[in-house]
Structures are given as C-alpha cells and as structure tokens.
Motif scaffolding. Structure first.
Motif, mmCIF file in Angstrom:
data_model
loop_
_atom_site.group_PDB
_atom_site.id
_atom_site.type_symbol
_atom_site.label_atom_id
_atom_site.label_comp_id
_atom_site.label_asym_id
_atom_site.label_seq_id
_atom_site.Cartn_x
_atom_site.Cartn_y
_atom_site.Cartn_z
ATOM 1 N N SER A 164 0.837 -1.183 0.000
ATOM 2 C CA SER A 164 0.000 0.000 0.000
ATOM 3 C C SER A 164 0.882 1.246 0.000
ATOM 4 O O SER A 164 1.942 1.266 0.607
ATOM 5 C CB SER A 164 -0.892 -0.033 1.238
ATOM 6 O OG SER A 164 -1.638 1.142 1.325
ATOM 7 N N ILE A 184 -0.396 7.673 2.519
ATOM 8 C CA ILE A 184 -1.459 8.633 2.210
ATOM 9 C C ILE A 184 -0.887 9.953 1.733
ATOM 10 O O ILE A 184 -1.592 10.781 1.215
ATOM 11 C CB ILE A 184 -2.430 8.846 3.381
ATOM 12 C CG1 ILE A 184 -1.715 9.380 4.623
ATOM 13 C CG2 ILE A 184 -3.204 7.596 3.670
ATOM 14 C CD1 ILE A 184 -2.648 9.765 5.736
ATOM 15 N N ASP A 223 -5.331 6.255 -1.739
ATOM 16 C CA ASP A 223 -5.543 4.844 -1.436
ATOM 17 C C ASP A 223 -6.991 4.472 -1.130
ATOM 18 O O ASP A 223 -7.345 3.314 -1.195
ATOM 19 C CB ASP A 223 -4.737 4.443 -0.194
ATOM 20 C CG ASP A 223 -3.276 4.199 -0.476
ATOM 21 O OD1 ASP A 223 -2.927 3.913 -1.629
ATOM 22 O OD2 ASP A 223 -2.494 4.303 0.467
ATOM 23 N N TYR A 224 -7.811 5.412 -0.738
ATOM 24 C CA TYR A 224 -9.079 5.072 -0.100
ATOM 25 C C TYR A 224 -10.289 5.461 -0.933
ATOM 26 O O TYR A 224 -10.358 6.555 -1.487
ATOM 27 C CB TYR A 224 -9.153 5.724 1.284
ATOM 28 C CG TYR A 224 -8.009 5.273 2.160
ATOM 29 C CD1 TYR A 224 -8.053 4.039 2.791
ATOM 30 C CD2 TYR A 224 -6.869 6.050 2.301
ATOM 31 C CE1 TYR A 224 -6.990 3.604 3.566
ATOM 32 C CE2 TYR A 224 -5.805 5.622 3.074
ATOM 33 C CZ TYR A 224 -5.869 4.395 3.700
ATOM 34 O OH TYR A 224 -4.808 3.963 4.448
ATOM 35 N N ASP A 225 -11.259 4.541 -0.963
ATOM 36 C CA ASP A 225 -12.538 4.806 -1.608
ATOM 37 C C ASP A 225 -13.470 5.568 -0.678
ATOM 38 O O ASP A 225 -14.344 6.302 -1.130
ATOM 39 C CB ASP A 225 -13.220 3.502 -2.023
ATOM 40 C CG ASP A 225 -12.452 2.772 -3.107
ATOM 41 O OD1 ASP A 225 -11.940 3.444 -4.021
ATOM 42 O OD2 ASP A 225 -12.346 1.538 -3.030
ATOM 43 N N ALA A 265 -13.536 7.579 3.335
ATOM 44 C CA ALA A 265 -12.942 8.021 4.590
ATOM 45 C C ALA A 265 -14.093 8.448 5.502
ATOM 46 O O ALA A 265 -15.059 9.061 5.037
ATOM 47 C CB ALA A 265 -11.988 9.179 4.379
ATOM 48 N N ILE A 307 -8.065 10.265 -0.392
ATOM 49 C CA ILE A 307 -9.297 9.772 -1.019
ATOM 50 C C ILE A 307 -9.137 9.784 -2.539
ATOM 51 O O ILE A 307 -8.788 10.800 -3.135
ATOM 52 C CB ILE A 307 -10.501 10.634 -0.591
ATOM 53 C CG1 ILE A 307 -10.651 10.580 0.939
ATOM 54 C CG2 ILE A 307 -11.775 10.151 -1.283
ATOM 55 C CD1 ILE A 307 -11.666 11.558 1.480
ATOM 56 N N GLY A 338 -14.135 8.871 -4.802
ATOM 57 C CA GLY A 338 -14.299 8.379 -3.435
ATOM 58 C C GLY A 338 -15.208 9.275 -2.605
ATOM 59 O O GLY A 338 -15.562 10.387 -3.004
#
Length: 86
Positions: free
Chosen positions: A1, A4, A9-11, A13, A38, A42
């Motif tokens: 991974s 940040i 990285d994130y779909d 939060a 995000i 996302g």
C-alpha cells in the motif's frame, strides 16, 4: 500500500465528530492529507459539529470546510457525504 502522502488509497474516509476538533493551525496539513488520501470518485462521510454550543474544544470551520470542498473538488451528496470528483 502507498502512503497517504503519495497516491490516493481510499474509496471511503469516515470522520464522525472529528473535523471540528482540528486546531486551526493544523487545518491545512490535516485536511490536505485527508483530501490526498481519497481517490477520485471516493466518498468522505463526515458529521461535523462546527457550531455546537457548549463545547469549547470545537472549532467553527464552516467556511474553511466549504472552501476545502471547493479546492479539492468534493461535492455534497447528502447531509453526511461528499464525493471527490473524478
């Protein structure tokens, strides 16, 4: 991974009753990191108590949050969700 601080990285939060506690002097770093974390498309799910009376540890970031949404291309979808534009 990836970090940040690198590629998003994130779909999703989640920040429930968190953002109002960010000290104004830490706003740019904290919220910049959140925006970068995000992925485009996302979702940020957030409940903010910016103007809740009786809580001196709450900062009223109403205007800053709106400007942050514009700067990082988050569009409000519901009372608690903002989607980052693709």
């Amino acid at each position: 991974s990836t970090s940040i601080r690198g590629n998003p990285d994130y779909d999703v939060a989640v920040a429930v009753d968190v953002i109002e506690h960010i000290h104004p002097g830490e706003w740019d770093d904290a919220m910049g990191t959140l925006a970068r974390a995000i992925r485009p498309g996302g979702i940020l799910y957030a409940h903010n108590n910016f103007k809740q009376p009786g809580f001196p540890q709450h900062f009223d970031h109403t205007e800053r949050f709106e400007a942050w949404c514009d700067q990082y291309h988050f569009k409000k979808e519901s009372d608690y969700t903002w989607r980052k534009s693709s």
